[in-house]
Design an enzyme around this catalytic site. Structure first.
Site, mmCIF file in Angstrom:
data_model
loop_
_atom_site.group_PDB
_atom_site.id
_atom_site.type_symbol
_atom_site.label_atom_id
_atom_site.label_comp_id
_atom_site.label_asym_id
_atom_site.label_seq_id
_atom_site.Cartn_x
_atom_site.Cartn_y
_atom_site.Cartn_z
ATOM 1 N N GLY A 19 18.638 4.624 -23.278
ATOM 2 C CA GLY A 19 19.455 3.480 -22.851
ATOM 3 C C GLY A 19 18.863 2.156 -23.275
ATOM 4 C CB ALA A 20 16.179 1.298 -25.537
ATOM 5 N N GLY A 21 19.645 0.256 -25.798
ATOM 6 C CA GLY A 21 20.500 -0.543 -26.671
ATOM 7 C C GLY A 21 20.729 -1.949 -26.157
ATOM 8 N NE ARG A 22 24.420 -2.876 -21.214
ATOM 9 C CZ ARG A 22 25.651 -2.838 -20.730
ATOM 10 N NH1 ARG A 22 26.648 -3.357 -21.429
ATOM 11 N NH2 ARG A 22 25.895 -2.285 -19.559
ATOM 12 C CG ASP A 69 26.151 11.758 -22.797
ATOM 13 O OD1 ASP A 69 25.237 11.530 -21.984
ATOM 14 O OD2 ASP A 69 27.302 12.108 -22.456
ATOM 15 C CB SER A 152 17.333 1.318 -7.890
ATOM 16 O OG SER A 152 17.743 0.478 -6.836
ATOM 17 C CE1 TYR A 165 21.806 2.982 -10.018
ATOM 18 C CE2 TYR A 165 20.840 1.968 -8.075
ATOM 19 C CZ TYR A 165 20.900 2.106 -9.445
ATOM 20 O OH TYR A 165 20.045 1.394 -10.238
ATOM 21 C CB ALA A 166 20.034 4.919 -3.143
ATOM 22 C CE LYS A 169 18.612 4.454 -11.596
ATOM 23 N NZ LYS A 169 18.144 4.629 -12.986
HETATM 24 N N1 NAD Z 1 19.202 -4.476 -13.746
HETATM 25 C C1 NAD Z 1 18.891 -4.201 -12.476
HETATM 26 O O1 NAD Z 1 19.010 -5.039 -11.560
HETATM 27 C C2 NAD Z 1 18.354 -2.842 -12.118
HETATM 28 C C3 NAD Z 1 17.926 -2.635 -10.802
HETATM 29 C C4 NAD Z 1 17.422 -1.392 -10.461
HETATM 30 C C5 NAD Z 1 17.341 -0.396 -11.411
HETATM 31 N N2 NAD Z 1 17.789 -0.638 -12.677
HETATM 32 C C6 NAD Z 1 17.709 0.448 -13.644
HETATM 33 O O2 NAD Z 1 17.130 -0.030 -14.845
HETATM 34 C C7 NAD Z 1 17.670 0.685 -15.950
HETATM 35 C C8 NAD Z 1 18.202 -0.265 -17.009
HETATM 36 O O3 NAD Z 1 19.124 -1.147 -16.394
HETATM 37 P P1 NAD Z 1 19.848 -2.333 -17.183
HETATM 38 O O4 NAD Z 1 20.141 -3.380 -16.174
HETATM 39 O O5 NAD Z 1 19.110 -2.685 -18.408
HETATM 40 O O6 NAD Z 1 21.245 -1.600 -17.544
HETATM 41 P P2 NAD Z 1 22.249 -1.793 -18.771
HETATM 42 O O7 NAD Z 1 23.569 -1.281 -18.292
HETATM 43 O O8 NAD Z 1 22.190 -3.177 -19.309
HETATM 44 O O9 NAD Z 1 21.670 -0.801 -19.891
HETATM 45 C C9 NAD Z 1 21.684 0.588 -19.698
HETATM 46 C C10 NAD Z 1 21.992 1.263 -21.017
HETATM 47 O O10 NAD Z 1 22.012 2.695 -20.758
HETATM 48 C C11 NAD Z 1 22.978 3.260 -21.623
HETATM 49 N N3 NAD Z 1 23.429 4.554 -21.137
HETATM 50 C C12 NAD Z 1 24.252 4.806 -20.092
HETATM 51 N N4 NAD Z 1 24.502 6.132 -19.992
HETATM 52 C C13 NAD Z 1 23.832 6.732 -21.017
HETATM 53 C C14 NAD Z 1 23.731 8.065 -21.467
HETATM 54 N N5 NAD Z 1 24.390 9.057 -20.839
HETATM 55 N N6 NAD Z 1 22.969 8.327 -22.564
HETATM 56 C C15 NAD Z 1 22.311 7.325 -23.206
HETATM 57 N N7 NAD Z 1 22.378 6.026 -22.825
HETATM 58 C C16 NAD Z 1 23.146 5.733 -21.743
HETATM 59 C C17 NAD Z 1 24.113 2.237 -21.621
HETATM 60 O O11 NAD Z 1 24.951 2.406 -22.765
HETATM 61 C C18 NAD Z 1 23.364 0.905 -21.606
HETATM 62 O O12 NAD Z 1 23.226 0.353 -22.909
HETATM 63 C C19 NAD Z 1 18.736 1.617 -15.366
HETATM 64 O O13 NAD Z 1 18.184 2.896 -15.139
HETATM 65 C C20 NAD Z 1 19.075 0.963 -14.055
HETATM 66 O O14 NAD Z 1 19.586 1.880 -13.096
HETATM 67 C C21 NAD Z 1 18.292 -1.840 -13.047
#
Ligand code: NAD
Length: 256
Positions: A19-22, A69, A152, A165-166, A169
């Site tokens: 999920g490192a695309g963004r 995926d 989280s 979700y919780a 995780k």
């Molecule tokens: N941002 C926050 O406030 C926050 C808080 C708690 C936990 N997190 C966790 O941190 C992590 C990153 O969060 P973020 O805010 O950068 O999210 P984001 O939505 O910006 O990025 C997540 C990326 O995961 C990719 N993804 C989703 N399903 C996928 C799959 N099946 N296979 C491959 N890639 C997949 C998406 O395409 C997306 O690009 C997540 O696990 C999220 O639950 C984030």
């Protein structure tokens, strides 16, 4: 499983970040690349994975894009094989891919249905299990490995309207604790970063987020760099005696 001192870190170190695309995965990719680590950028959305890998290369790092995926076992096997063939054995896995806690999941538990639970459980449990399972063999051969799962704080302390979700995780953190005990003798550490609200610089200044930030003792929300720097430390030799831990990065929102 060997029961002897781990080898020094492999050269080059290779990291797979899901999920490192963004978001914070993309920032973590840039940070680890700056640390000299070759990065395999996974994302469900191919264009995102390619753009993020290109950003790492533009910054002087080494990266390949491995879209797919991660909830699909055959895709995970293909990704791990591709990374080994192009960059070398995977020494670092960051289980980062996520779906936002909002949407249909942001509801009182009683108002959700099994259909709503499925996506969270497939990604946050099966996705983490599959990616972790797929890299352990390579790390064991290296006798050096780092597995980090991003979860989280809602999983650690509970949060109303985020129960599914919780709970999903929490499974990742539990897996890291158990695997730390199985894999320590092979030189593999397994940890969890438990996050409060992390936002991009653009979003941090919106009225909604400024109001939300008032609930944090530090009166601001987290940045992607706050997380990426913690990953950087955990995968370094300095972080090498920390394993089985769930480390909150939460601006003091909760304290135990
Ligand atoms: N941002 C926050 O406030 C926050 C808080 C708690 C936990 N997190 C966790 O941190 C992590 C990153 O969060 P973020 O805010 O950068 O999210 P984001 O939505 O910006 O990025 C997540 C990326 O995961 C990719 N993804 C989703 N399903 C996928 C799959 N099946 N296979 C491959 N890639 C997949 C998406 O395409 C997306 O690009 C997540 O696990 C999220 O639950 C984030």
């Amino acid at each position: 499983m060997p029961d002897e001192p781990p080898f020094p870190p492999p050269t080059p170190r290779v990291a797979l970040i899901t999920g490192a695309g963004r978001g914070l995965g993309a920032t973590t990719a840039l940070r680890l690349a700056a640390d000299g680590i070759a990065i395999a950028v996974n994302d469900l959305v191919p264009a995102r994975a390619e753009e993020s890998a290109a950003a790492v290369v533009a910054a002087g790092g080494r990266a390949v894009s491995v879209p797919g995926d991660i909830t699909d076992p055959a895709t995970v096997t293909r990704i791990v094989d591709d990374v080994r063939d192009t960059l070398g054995p995977i020494a670092i896995l960051v289980n980062n891919a996520g779906i936002p806690a909002g949407g249909v999941a942001l509801a009182p538990f009683a108002e959700t249905s099994p259909d709503d639970w499925d996506a969270m459980i497939r990604l946050n449990i099966y996705g983490v299990l599959q990616c972790t399972h797929a890299v352990i063999g390579q790390m064991t051969e290296l006798r050096w490995g780092r597995i980090i799962t991003i979860t989280s704080d809602s999983a650690r302390t509970g949060e109303a309207r985020m129960a599914v979700y919780a709970a999903s995780k929490a499974a990742g953190a539990s897996l890291m604790r158990s695997l730390s005990k199985e894999l320590g003798r092979a030189g593999i550490t397994c940890n969890t970063l438990s996050l409060g609200t992390i936002v991009s610089a653009e979003v941090a200044g919106t009225d909604r987020m400024l109001a939300h930030a008032k609930r944090y003792p530090l009166r601001r929300l987290g940045t992607y760099d706050n997380v990426a720097s913690a990953v950087s430390w955990l995968v370094s030799e300095d972080g090498g005696w920390t394993t089985g831990q769930t480390i909150p990065i939460n601006g003091g929102y909760t304290t135990s």
